[in-house]
Write an enzyme that holds these catalytic residues in place. Sequence first.
Site, short mmCIF file in Angstrom:
data_model
loop_
_atom_site.label_atom_id
_atom_site.label_comp_id
_atom_site.label_asym_id
_atom_site.label_seq_id
_atom_site.Cartn_x
_atom_site.Cartn_y
_atom_site.Cartn_z
N ASP A 158 0.82 -1.21 0.00
CA ASP A 158 0.00 0.00 0.00
C ASP A 158 0.86 1.26 0.00
O ASP A 158 0.35 2.35 -0.27
CB ASP A 158 -0.91 0.02 1.23
CG ASP A 158 -2.02 -1.02 1.15
OD1 ASP A 158 -2.26 -1.54 0.04
OD2 ASP A 158 -2.63 -1.33 2.19
N GLY A 201 -5.80 -2.87 -1.07
CA GLY A 201 -5.75 -1.48 -0.64
C GLY A 201 -6.87 -1.19 0.34
O GLY A 201 -7.96 -0.81 -0.04
#
Length: 386
Positions: A158, A201
Amino acid sequence: MRIGILTGGGDVPGLNSAIKAATIRLLDAGHEMIGIRRGWYGLLHFNMDDETSAQQFTMRLDRNAVRTVDRTGGTFLHTSRTNPANVKAKDVPEFLKHTTVFASGLADRYDFTQHVLSVLRFLGIEALITIGGDDTLSYSLRLHNEGFPIVAIPKTMDNDVRGTDYCIGFSTAVTRALDFIHNMRTCTGSHERIAVIELFGRYSGETALVSSYLGNVDRCLIAEVPFDIEKLCDYLLCDKRTNPSNYAMLVVSEGARPKDGAMIERGEADAYGHRKLGGIGDYISEQIKRLTGEHTMYQNVAYLMRSGAPDALDVMVSSNFGALAADLLLQGRYGRMVALQGGKYTSVPLTEVGGGPRPLDVAELYDAEHYRPRVRNVENKPMFLY
């Protein structure tokens, strides 16, 4: 010194390269290296009265132990999502149920940090290198605050750890995602459909955003911006009609959520309060069919984004992060995290991770009205824009 090293949280390509680089640098300086198996789980479950614990949860690292590990992804030390400061009653190891921490038996969660520190002393480990994302590093900060010598290495696909422009695993995740996006175009175009590709994510949409930006997808939904499904459908219909091949591409962060809803979560929360995500892409795909009558192709890339060997950039960064972490230990500069800032290797106080995940600059990188990447200016931005 005897120095320990561990990995925590989700695996990413590049972890083995960091372990190898740190190990070789410290061995060359005359120190002893001990790998902690299964991250914080290994230290929590280490029973000092059981002679099999050392074999189960530790391994001596010499040159032969790390010689070839950097050729593959994942972490050969294994990993977990354990937080020794927040252990559910049902997850407390049996041998710790007789300790004063657990004696009352009335709490839902228990803090076994003192046990972890005792294990480290028992093993003779005088300093620790920890490799992980925001959650793993938050417990590293806890040990640092308890006075234990720590140096940390940031990893997460991420790319949202505070204090660094880059985290191990991000480049490979984007590379994988970009390949899948382009490969999906052949099926989607052949059948004249709308593709819905779901990427990892939870709180940060950077992986989805950068992959969409590089892959020139039609629309992208990120975790930071709730979406209107009807407006999204209108955009996708227009995208499909104006494409000479009569198809459209949509990329979705797993943490994306509709304006009137929440993230799609399932299962029990882990030690850091996170439940598993996955399925928002499927939900959107079904809504597109319902609202437009169009056929869709839904693909959840999921773990494939972080499977396999690292790309060249992640090998380079992870190797340099490992070497820098070793140098910080050799200099006695504890309580720090290695980092990349402005294209240069550096380090920052470990307290930087205490503020939670770093937020994405939505205003600079995303068109929240039209659900697509829009990079307004690249001058003076980091290589990955964030």
